[in-house]
Design a protein around this motif. Structure first.
Motif, mmCIF file in Angstrom:
data_model
loop_
_atom_site.group_PDB
_atom_site.id
_atom_site.type_symbol
_atom_site.label_atom_id
_atom_site.label_comp_id
_atom_site.label_asym_id
_atom_site.label_seq_id
_atom_site.Cartn_x
_atom_site.Cartn_y
_atom_site.Cartn_z
ATOM 1 N N HIS A 170 4.490 -4.181 12.701
ATOM 2 C CA HIS A 170 4.301 -3.165 11.674
ATOM 3 C C HIS A 170 5.258 -2.045 12.033
ATOM 4 O O HIS A 170 4.934 -1.197 12.872
ATOM 5 C CB HIS A 170 2.856 -2.655 11.637
ATOM 6 N N GLU A 195 -4.328 -6.984 15.083
ATOM 7 C CA GLU A 195 -3.588 -5.722 15.292
ATOM 8 C C GLU A 195 -4.411 -4.716 16.094
ATOM 9 O O GLU A 195 -5.498 -4.317 15.695
ATOM 10 C CB GLU A 195 -3.224 -5.115 13.919
ATOM 11 N N PHE A 214 2.806 4.989 4.742
ATOM 12 C CA PHE A 214 2.315 5.389 3.415
ATOM 13 C C PHE A 214 2.435 6.888 3.285
ATOM 14 O O PHE A 214 1.580 7.639 3.698
ATOM 15 C CB PHE A 214 0.887 4.902 3.136
ATOM 16 N N LYS A 250 -4.988 -0.923 18.149
ATOM 17 C CA LYS A 250 -4.732 0.484 17.849
ATOM 18 C C LYS A 250 -5.263 1.353 18.979
ATOM 19 O O LYS A 250 -6.243 0.994 19.632
ATOM 20 C CB LYS A 250 -5.410 0.852 16.518
ATOM 21 N N ASP A 267 1.951 -2.458 16.015
ATOM 22 C CA ASP A 267 2.279 -1.398 15.064
ATOM 23 C C ASP A 267 2.910 -0.250 15.850
ATOM 24 O O ASP A 267 2.343 0.223 16.843
ATOM 25 C CB ASP A 267 0.987 -0.944 14.357
ATOM 26 N N TRP A 315 -6.963 -6.102 10.946
ATOM 27 C CA TRP A 315 -7.085 -4.797 11.599
ATOM 28 C C TRP A 315 -8.431 -4.200 11.213
ATOM 29 O O TRP A 315 -8.784 -4.186 10.032
ATOM 30 C CB TRP A 315 -5.974 -3.822 11.176
ATOM 31 N N HIS A 324 -3.034 -6.358 0.592
ATOM 32 C CA HIS A 324 -4.365 -6.158 1.170
ATOM 33 C C HIS A 324 -5.395 -6.767 0.225
ATOM 34 O O HIS A 324 -5.184 -6.807 -0.995
ATOM 35 C CB HIS A 324 -4.649 -4.656 1.327
ATOM 36 N N ASP A 349 4.828 -0.662 7.737
ATOM 37 C CA ASP A 349 3.520 -0.033 7.547
ATOM 38 C C ASP A 349 3.666 1.484 7.571
ATOM 39 O O ASP A 349 3.638 2.101 8.633
ATOM 40 C CB ASP A 349 2.549 -0.502 8.644
ATOM 41 N N ASP A 361 -0.517 8.646 14.569
ATOM 42 C CA ASP A 361 -0.203 7.487 13.724
ATOM 43 C C ASP A 361 -0.078 7.946 12.266
ATOM 44 O O ASP A 361 -0.870 7.578 11.417
ATOM 45 C CB ASP A 361 -1.330 6.454 13.884
ATOM 46 N N HIS A 369 0.729 2.737 16.915
ATOM 47 C CA HIS A 369 -0.593 2.501 17.504
ATOM 48 C C HIS A 369 -0.631 2.604 19.015
ATOM 49 O O HIS A 369 -1.498 2.009 19.665
ATOM 50 C CB HIS A 369 -1.113 1.122 17.061
ATOM 51 N N TRP A 374 0.788 -1.249 0.000
ATOM 52 C CA TRP A 374 0.000 0.000 0.000
ATOM 53 C C TRP A 374 0.813 1.288 0.000
ATOM 54 O O TRP A 374 0.241 2.351 -0.167
ATOM 55 C CB TRP A 374 -1.037 -0.017 1.127
ATOM 56 N N ILE A 377 -7.583 6.381 8.701
ATOM 57 C CA ILE A 377 -6.168 6.466 8.306
ATOM 58 C C ILE A 377 -6.070 7.414 7.112
ATOM 59 O O ILE A 377 -7.057 7.618 6.399
ATOM 60 C CB ILE A 377 -5.561 5.072 7.959
#
Ligand SMILES: C[C@H](O)[C@H](O)[C@@H](O)C(=O)CO
Ligand SMILES: [Mn+2]
Length: 416
Positions: free
Chosen positions: A284, A224, A326, A226, A257, A183, A94, A324, A292, A260, A39, A58
């Motif tokens: 992650h 996962e 992006f 958060k 993560d 998640w 994903h 993880d 985050d 998180h 991603w 996100i």
């Protein structure tokens, strides 16, 4: 002899002087795959027909030109990024990155929709990991696996089950277990009166999803947690305590993560806290900036601390390293290269530590020597060992990889 080889020989001697064999370190580094996340290449968009915008609390911010618009483009971008990264890699997909001529509902996705990814993985000798997609969908707007409406919940349970079949297919086809990470974004923007019922429903939904036993040789379930997401600041159903307990009682893997948790919490410290209770841990590795924010992984103290914990405790087969982040504000291929190489550098630095000696000092309560050696370690020439690793793997040494990315940007990305 190349410059890199000459410098390496000097470094090799310096590490030998403290009892560290650089060749052993390099061999071990070769056995530690990093699961690169698909991603980063398209701002978490995916390739579903008629896909809407990114939801789930996100956000990929930035508008750097050239993002991948199709799976073919994304694979080409990954080929480019992977050609600049040494060592063993995997790809983390994903569910929304399926390929189909027609719209396929999430509860109806099948292995065939990922056949091209599997072919590509085979050609490139990569393992694949997987994630159900519980966001960016009209039925995820209020909640998914915790929704009070049974029909909506069942839809998402079916999605989870369908994804496990795909994950198992990856594991079987590629001969390496696919770690499938669940998640969900479910939570609440404001105060919640009944926090218990959604958590009870999440237990039941997850139990239903994982009810079919799958050989761990092919597939591993992970969950996962958060702290919060955008728009769900007050309550997250799948909190850390929830999933840590779930993983420990159900025998699934736990995913930690780095973004998180509360800003001063470190996932590095959590590794040894959870490993006595779970068999597999998925990481992650990310970089939260104030929230985050999923910035590109740096070679910073946190990344180093994570790597140290894996290496010092020899958790090679039980900890699965995923990335993880992006970032859409910089060249996306460069983002992959920077983040993945940084994770590898941190692992190498940890492998070059004289851990047994440090442990002895600690056991003898010689904390002065422990601190002195830990600090001296930082200025040993690990970078010469890293350069040797890159040279042996035929990937650019030092900053030269950036020229390749610039060339690709000019010839490929700028045409999109
Ligand atoms: C896209 C991923 O599933 C996502 O980043 C998830 O792993 C997460 O960390 C959400 O904040
Ligand atoms: Mn994550």
């Amino acid at each position: 002899m190349s410059n890199v080889q000459q410098t390496y020989q000097l470094a090799q001697q310096q590490f030998a002087d403290i009892g560290v064999d650089t060749e052993t370190a390099l061999n071990l580094l070769d056995k530690l795959p990093i699961s690169m996340h698909c991603w980063q290449g398209d701002d978490v968009g995916g390739f579903e027909k008629g896909a809407g915008s990114l939801t789930g609390g996100i956000q990929a911010t930035g508008n750097y030109p050239g993002k991948a618009r199709t799976a073919v483009e994304l694979r080409a971008d990954l080929d480019k990024a992977m050609s600049l990264i040494p060592g063993k890699k995997r790809l983390n997909l994903h569910a929304s990155y399926l390929e189909s001529e027609h719209k396929v509902e999430r509860n109806e996705i099948k292995p065939e929709h990922f056949a091209n990814w599997v072919d590509w993985a085979k050609q490139n000798q990569l393992g694949l990991d997987f994630n159900p997609t519980y966001f960016s969908h009209p039925l995820s707007e209020e909640a998914t696996l915790t929704h009070a409406n049974k029909e909506i919940r069942d839809f998402w349970i079916e999605h989870g089950k369908a994804c496990r079949k795909i994950s198992k297919y990856f594991g079987k086809e590629l001969g390496t277990a696919s770690v499938m990470n669940i998640w969900i974004p479910d939570g609440s923007k404001d105060l919640v009166v009944d926090k218990f019922a959604p958590r009870q429903r999440l237990v039941e939904s997850l139990d239903a999803i994982i009810s079919e036993k799958i050989d761990p040789q092919y597939h591993i379930d992970a969950v996962e947690s958060k702290l919060f997401g955008i728009g769900v600041e007050s309550y997250t159903v799948g909190s850390n305590e929830f999933y840590a307990t779930y993983a420990a009682t159900r025998g699934t893997a736990l995913c930690l993560d780095a973004g998180h948790f509360h800003p001063t919490e470190s996932i590095a410290d959590k590794i040894s806290a959870v490993m006595p209770f779970i068999q597999h841990l998925l990481l992650h590795v990310s970089r939260p900036v104030r929230w985050d924010s999923d910035h590109v992984v740096l070679l910073d103290d946190e990344t180093q601390a994570i790597a140290n914990e894996i290496i010092r405790n020899q958790l090679f087969d039980r900890v699965h390293i995923g990335l993880d982040f992006f970032d859409a504000s910089i060249n996306r291929i460069a983002a992959w290269v920077i983040g993945t190489r940084n994770m590898q550098k941190a692992l190498l630095k940890a492998l070059l530590e004289p851990t047994a000696q440090l442990r002895q000092l600690e056991n003898a309560r010689d904390f002065t020597a422990r601190l002195a050696l830990l600090e001296e370690q930082k200025s040993l020439p690990w970078q010469a060992v890293w350069d040797m690793y890159c040279e042996r793997h035929n990937v650019p040494v030092g900053r030269r990889w950036l020229d390749d990315v610039r060339g690709y940007e000019k010839t490929v990305l700028s045409q999109r």
